[in-house]
Scaffold this motif. Structure first.
Motif, PDB file in Angstrom:
ATOM      1  N   LYS A   1      46.118  31.935  33.301  1.00  0.00           N
ATOM      2  CA  LYS A   1      46.358  32.505  31.971  1.00  0.00           C
ATOM      3  C   LYS A   1      45.383  33.646  31.695  1.00  0.00           C
ATOM      4  CE  LYS A   1      48.208  28.298  29.818  1.00  0.00           C
ATOM      5  NZ  LYS A   1      47.936  27.205  28.830  1.00  0.00           N
ATOM      6  N   MET A   2      44.117  33.455  32.071  1.00  0.00           N
ATOM      7  CA  MET A   2      43.120  34.512  31.876  1.00  0.00           C
ATOM      8  C   MET A   2      43.461  35.741  32.711  1.00  0.00           C
ATOM      9  SD  MET A   2      40.887  33.786  29.631  1.00  0.00           S
ATOM     10  CE  MET A   2      39.393  32.993  29.104  1.00  0.00           C
ATOM     11  N   LEU A   3      43.889  35.522  33.939  1.00  0.00           N
ATOM     12  CA  LEU A   3      44.261  36.638  34.808  1.00  0.00           C
ATOM     13  C   LEU A   3      45.433  37.424  34.229  1.00  0.00           C
ATOM     14  CD1 LEU A   3      43.830  34.759  38.164  1.00  0.00           C
ATOM     15  CD2 LEU A   3      42.775  36.975  37.688  1.00  0.00           C
ATOM     16  N   ALA A   4      46.390  36.715  33.641  1.00  0.00           N
ATOM     17  CA  ALA A   4      47.538  37.391  33.031  1.00  0.00           C
ATOM     18  C   ALA A   4      47.134  38.105  31.747  1.00  0.00           C
ATOM     19  CB  ALA A   4      48.645  36.372  32.749  1.00  0.00           C
ATOM     20  N   GLN A   5      46.307  37.437  30.930  1.00  0.00           N
ATOM     21  CA  GLN A   5      45.909  38.023  29.649  1.00  0.00           C
ATOM     22  C   GLN A   5      45.119  39.314  29.821  1.00  0.00           C
ATOM     23  OE1 GLN A   5      43.721  35.282  27.187  1.00  0.00           O
ATOM     24  NE2 GLN A   5      43.306  36.793  25.586  1.00  0.00           N
TER      25      GLN A   5
ATOM     26  N   PHE B   1      41.480  43.530  34.980  1.00  0.00           N
ATOM     27  CA  PHE B   1      41.296  43.134  36.375  1.00  0.00           C
ATOM     28  C   PHE B   1      41.818  44.214  37.323  1.00  0.00           C
ATOM     29  CE2 PHE B   1      40.840  38.723  34.744  1.00  0.00           C
ATOM     30  CZ  PHE B   1      39.705  38.357  35.449  1.00  0.00           C
ATOM     31  N   ASP B   2      42.937  44.857  36.963  1.00  0.00           N
ATOM     32  CA  ASP B   2      43.459  45.962  37.782  1.00  0.00           C
ATOM     33  C   ASP B   2      42.421  47.074  37.909  1.00  0.00           C
ATOM     34  OD1 ASP B   2      45.902  44.733  38.158  1.00  0.00           O
ATOM     35  OD2 ASP B   2      46.940  45.877  36.601  1.00  0.00           O
TER      36      ASP B   2
ATOM     37  N   ARG C   1      39.917  40.028  42.465  1.00  0.00           N
ATOM     38  CA  ARG C   1      39.975  39.552  41.080  1.00  0.00           C
ATOM     39  C   ARG C   1      39.966  38.033  40.996  1.00  0.00           C
ATOM     40  NH1 ARG C   1      45.235  41.994  38.733  1.00  0.00           N
ATOM     41  NH2 ARG C   1      44.616  43.678  40.145  1.00  0.00           N
ATOM     42  N   TYR C   2      40.560  37.386  41.994  1.00  0.00           N
ATOM     43  CA  TYR C   2      40.662  35.924  41.940  1.00  0.00           C
ATOM     44  C   TYR C   2      39.301  35.269  42.136  1.00  0.00           C
ATOM     45  CZ  TYR C   2      45.603  37.016  42.170  1.00  0.00           C
ATOM     46  OH  TYR C   2      46.853  37.526  41.910  1.00  0.00           O
TER      47      TYR C   2
ATOM     48  N   ILE D   1      33.630  41.283  33.375  1.00  0.00           N
ATOM     49  CA  ILE D   1      34.386  41.280  34.630  1.00  0.00           C
ATOM     50  C   ILE D   1      33.818  42.339  35.574  1.00  0.00           C
ATOM     51  CG2 ILE D   1      36.641  41.754  35.671  1.00  0.00           C
ATOM     52  CD1 ILE D   1      37.938  40.518  33.205  1.00  0.00           C
ATOM     53  N   ALA D   2      33.586  43.545  35.056  1.00  0.00           N
ATOM     54  CA  ALA D   2      33.082  44.627  35.903  1.00  0.00           C
ATOM     55  C   ALA D   2      31.655  44.347  36.376  1.00  0.00           C
ATOM     56  CB  ALA D   2      33.128  45.951  35.142  1.00  0.00           C
TER      57      ALA D   2
END
Length: 450
Positions: free
Chosen positions: A146-150, A155-156, A166-167, A267-268
């Motif tokens: 869900k976090m990856l989709a949100q 992430f891209d 990203r994973y 994330i970065a």
């Protein structure tokens, strides 16, 4: 700008005790998951513990270190204000103003409860397979996806900028704080100040304390954002203050490196950390493999790296016959549960994850959770769930018994590090047992009988 808000994820992540000097056999000693012991600090000032928070036990630490003796702790606590004042000149040279220094330290008192955490050595610990069951659960996989989709766009952009999977970043977020639902509530300034002036690692934590002051002085984070574990790790992916200084980036362009509330920055910054530690873009962390009958487990050594082609010639295969992606990649063989459990070929990126947290169990959880988040399957081979994990006193006894028989295990401490594993392999080989280095109750009984 993307900001972290409240989530509806599950309960807090497994809490465990950092006992110092974590080795690869972390699942047999207590895991470095930056234990979460909370209080409710007010905003706008250096957070202080809530009324009624547990106090220090008043007992000496189990490490036996002179600085962890009860009298030494009390004496250092009495000298706390003087210790902080001695650090002011160094803070000034780093750009911290006197006014800022006073705001952050004037009301500080030492958090002596940390002394109990610092030397805690739990007698009983989880097995590796129970540890993985907790951290790579169905709920954590679902919430991670869900976090990856949100935050897909972020992430891209980060993956393009840093070349880090990203994973794996999402897995670190999930394992460290269960996607921001289990972030510690202790004041980082207070915790690091305590550890800078009291206890057995003052030199190390002086740098963390001074770095925490710099972070506030620079304006990257407010004091009330600097909340975390007793050891000073903070934010969804748990940066130490010195790591923040080295790796944090302002990815959202607002002029602040906010790894607490800004999703792009956290994330970065995590990706930048892994990249600077040597992450190889496009490479996996490792592979589950099947070891052939009659294999010499003395080759299962972190210091022995071979190419995938060489491991294939030795009979090592992936489950289901899947090919290795690059035959020239180098890896070492890891058998965390011995010959009875799954085996793994670990690549450079596994070593990079271990720089984030130096425990093989942790890195394996990160790699496996990352694979599950991308749609991968559970491990194909079963764990030896019938095996009982040795207690700390039993591990200490095993080390003593090996030493009595002339094997070099270093100083017995109840932690099975590389020396102990090598000694155990040598004993197993001499006794005609598969030399897999797995410390089982059966092996301990065998040593007792000699």
């Amino acid at each position: 700008m993307q900001r972290l808000g409240a989530t509806t994820l599950g309960a807090a992540i497994l809490a465990a005790t950092v006992a110092g000097g974590v080795t690869g056999d972390a699942w047999a000693q207590g895991f470095d998951l930056r234990s979460l012991f909370s209080s409710n600090p007010p905003t706008g000032s250096v957070p202080q513990p809530a009324t009624g928070a547990p106090e220090w036990s008043g007992e000496s630490g189990s490490s036996g270190h002179p600085a962890m003796q009860a009298d030494a702790i009390r004496a250092a606590a009495t000298n706390f204000r003087s210790c902080l004042e001695e650090l002011w000149p160094t803070a000034e040279r780093r750009g911290v103003t006197r006014a800022n220094f006073d705001v952050q330290t004037a009301a500080l008192t030492p958090d002596l409860r940390i002394m109990d955490f610092m030397d805690a050595q739990p007698e009983f610990t989880k097995s590796l397979w129970d540890y993985l069951d907790t951290l790579v659960s169905d709920a954590r996989i679902e919430n991670g996806r869900k976090m990856l989709a949100q935050y897909r766009a972020t992430f891209d952009a980060v993956e393009k900028a840093y070349g880090v999977d990203r994973y794996i970043i999402a897995a670190i977020w999930g394992v460290e704080t269960n996607y921001s639902t289990a972030i510690g509530e202790r004041s980082v300034v207070r915790s690091t100040a305590t550890l800078a002036c009291i206890g057995r690692r003052q030199d190390f934590f002086r740098e963390e304390f001074l770095s925490a002051l710099e972070i506030v002085a620079r304006g990257d984070l407010r004091p009330e954002q600097l909340k975390g574990s007793w050891a000073g790790a903070f934010g969804p992916t748990q940066f130490m203050p010195t790591s923040f200084k080295r790796y944090a980036v302002d990815f959202d362009g607002d002029g602040r490196r906010d790894v607490v509330d800004s999703v792009p920055d956290l994330i970065a910054s995590t990706a930048n950390n892994l990249k600077k530690d040597g992450w190889v873009a496009g490479q996996a962390w490792g592979y589950e493999v099947v070891v052939p009958q009659g294999f010499d487990y003395l080759h299962a050594d972190r210091a022995r790296t071979l190419t995938m082609r060489e491991w294939e010639r030795a009979g090592i295969r992936r489950p289901g016959g899947n090919p290795f992606l690059r035959g020239d990649e180098k890896a070492y063989l890891m058998v965390p549960a011995g010959a009875q459990g799954p085996a793994f070929l670990m690549l450079q990126n596994f070593r990079v994850i271990m720089k984030y947290n130096p425990a093989e169990a942790y890195a394996l959880a990160i790699g496996h959770l990352g694979d599950r988040l991308r749609g991968g399957e559970p491990f194909a081979q079963p764990w030896p769930r019938h095996e009982r994990v040795l207690s700390r006193s039993e591990r200490y006894e095993l080390q003593q018994l090996l030493a009595r028989q002339g094997y070099d295990i270093g100083e017995p401490d109840g932690r099975l590090g590389p020396k102990s594993r090598n000694a155990l392999r040598a004993f197993q080989a001499a006794a005609g047992i598969v030399p897999d280095g797995f410390a089982s109750a059966t092996i301990l009984d065998r040593l007792r009988a000699r």
